[in-house]
Enzyme design. Structure first.
Site, PDB file in Angstrom:
ATOM      1  N   HIS A  70     -21.634 -28.303 -47.910  1.00  0.00           N
ATOM      2  CA  HIS A  70     -22.516 -28.548 -46.772  1.00  0.00           C
ATOM      3  C   HIS A  70     -23.508 -29.647 -47.159  1.00  0.00           C
ATOM      4  CE1 HIS A  70     -21.603 -24.730 -44.544  1.00  0.00           C
ATOM      5  NE2 HIS A  70     -21.322 -24.294 -45.757  1.00  0.00           N
ATOM      6  N   GLN A  73     -19.527 -17.209 -47.817  1.00  0.00           N
ATOM      7  CA  GLN A  73     -18.430 -18.149 -47.552  1.00  0.00           C
ATOM      8  C   GLN A  73     -17.589 -17.587 -46.416  1.00  0.00           C
ATOM      9  OE1 GLN A  73     -15.654 -18.917 -50.772  1.00  0.00           O
ATOM     10  NE2 GLN A  73     -14.756 -20.680 -49.713  1.00  0.00           N
ATOM     11  N   HIS A 118     -15.636 -26.382 -49.520  1.00  0.00           N
ATOM     12  CA  HIS A 118     -16.404 -27.363 -48.737  1.00  0.00           C
ATOM     13  C   HIS A 118     -17.827 -27.435 -49.254  1.00  0.00           C
ATOM     14  CE1 HIS A 118     -16.515 -23.436 -46.734  1.00  0.00           C
ATOM     15  NE2 HIS A 118     -17.791 -23.707 -46.435  1.00  0.00           N
ATOM     16  N   ASP A 141     -20.391 -30.113 -38.787  1.00  0.00           N
ATOM     17  CA  ASP A 141     -20.312 -28.656 -38.629  1.00  0.00           C
ATOM     18  C   ASP A 141     -20.586 -28.320 -37.160  1.00  0.00           C
ATOM     19  OD1 ASP A 141     -20.966 -25.782 -38.736  1.00  0.00           O
ATOM     20  OD2 ASP A 141     -20.942 -26.082 -40.903  1.00  0.00           O
ATOM     21  N   ILE A 142     -19.716 -27.491 -36.570  1.00  0.00           N
ATOM     22  CA  ILE A 142     -19.901 -27.170 -35.145  1.00  0.00           C
ATOM     23  C   ILE A 142     -20.987 -26.123 -34.911  1.00  0.00           C
ATOM     24  CG2 ILE A 142     -17.726 -27.835 -34.037  1.00  0.00           C
ATOM     25  CD1 ILE A 142     -16.819 -24.902 -34.492  1.00  0.00           C
TER      26      ILE A 142
HETATM   27  P1  AMP Z   1     -19.334 -21.313 -45.146  1.00  0.00           P
HETATM   28  O1  AMP Z   1     -19.962 -20.194 -44.370  1.00  0.00           O
HETATM   29  O2  AMP Z   1     -20.138 -21.831 -46.290  1.00  0.00           O
HETATM   30  O3  AMP Z   1     -17.914 -20.954 -45.534  1.00  0.00           O
HETATM   31  O4  AMP Z   1     -19.246 -22.538 -44.150  1.00  0.00           O
HETATM   32  C1  AMP Z   1     -18.211 -22.725 -43.227  1.00  0.00           C
HETATM   33  C2  AMP Z   1     -18.717 -23.636 -42.190  1.00  0.00           C
HETATM   34  O5  AMP Z   1     -17.641 -24.129 -41.433  1.00  0.00           O
HETATM   35  C3  AMP Z   1     -19.692 -22.979 -41.184  1.00  0.00           C
HETATM   36  O6  AMP Z   1     -20.968 -23.615 -41.261  1.00  0.00           O
HETATM   37  C4  AMP Z   1     -19.006 -23.179 -39.850  1.00  0.00           C
HETATM   38  O7  AMP Z   1     -19.921 -23.488 -38.826  1.00  0.00           O
HETATM   39  C5  AMP Z   1     -18.091 -24.337 -40.127  1.00  0.00           C
HETATM   40  N1  AMP Z   1     -16.917 -24.416 -39.265  1.00  0.00           N
HETATM   41  C6  AMP Z   1     -16.028 -23.425 -39.022  1.00  0.00           C
HETATM   42  N2  AMP Z   1     -15.046 -23.889 -38.211  1.00  0.00           N
HETATM   43  C7  AMP Z   1     -15.338 -25.179 -37.938  1.00  0.00           C
HETATM   44  C8  AMP Z   1     -14.714 -26.187 -37.158  1.00  0.00           C
HETATM   45  N3  AMP Z   1     -13.587 -25.957 -36.473  1.00  0.00           N
HETATM   46  N4  AMP Z   1     -15.293 -27.405 -37.098  1.00  0.00           N
HETATM   47  C9  AMP Z   1     -16.444 -27.651 -37.776  1.00  0.00           C
HETATM   48  N5  AMP Z   1     -17.060 -26.748 -38.543  1.00  0.00           N
HETATM   49  C10 AMP Z   1     -16.523 -25.520 -38.624  1.00  0.00           C
END
Ligand code: AMP
Ligand code: ZN
Length: 144
Positions: free
Chosen positions: A103, A95, A101, A32-33
């Site tokens: 975590h 979300q 996904h 996760d970035i």
């Molecule tokens: P959620 O808020 O549960 O939908 O989680 C989405 C996650 O995706 C967040 O923690 C973001 O930081 C992560 N995220 C979004 N874009 C990217 C990306 N390009 N690379 C890695 N993680 C990402």
């Protein structure tokens, strides 16, 4: 079917970069970035499904197994005091990416992490170092 507007479909297709720690026929796992804690990994199905409700059984099972493998590797590589699996569905659950996904969240006593932890960009070098350790741990042990 990939969704052309979906950022995780683009990661799956290799159209945008991600720091991958695992891939197989049905799933990929990448850093996760915006890590909530160091070693924060996301497990996603290769196939697009927006959320838990829409997930085909085979992909859901594959994500569960990959999440277990990644959690074991994170436990070895990051030595957290615990690991949470978190999976959000819908805006009330915070979300933000509409591609299913899971975590994998390393946890430390006193980190005070809340469910809606917010997005704070991480240091890419530190994230890459964590990924290297997690990849090594995955290679060292697939089963434990
Ligand atoms: P959620 O808020 O549960 O939908 O989680 C989405 C996650 O995706 C967040 O923690 C973001 O930081 C992560 N995220 C979004 N874009 C990217 C990306 N390009 N690379 C890695 N993680 C990402
Ligand atoms: Zn997608």
């Amino acid at each position: 079917m990939p969704d052309p507007t979906c950022i995780f479909c683009k990661i799956v297709a290799g159209e945008i970069p991600a720091i991958r720690v695992h891939e197989d026929d049905r799933t990929i796992a990448f850093m996760d970035i915006n890590p909530a804690n160091p070693g924060h990994v996301l497990v996603v199905p290769r196939g697009h499904a927006p959320d838990l409700y829409a997930m085909p059984a085979d992909d859901l099972a594959a994500c569960a197994l990959t999440a277990q493998r990644v959690a074991r590797a994170v436990r070895r590589a990051v030595t957290p005091e615990g690991v949470n699996l978190v999976q959000a569905n819908g805006p009330g659950a915070a979300q933000s990416v509409m591609h299913f996904h899971v975590h994998v969240l390393p946890r430390f006593q006193g980190d005070d992490l809340k469910l809606n932890w917010g997005l704070t960009p991480g240091d890419l070098e530190a994230i890459s170092e964590m990924a290297e350790k997690i990849r090594d741990a995955m290679a060292a042990s697939d089963a434990t």
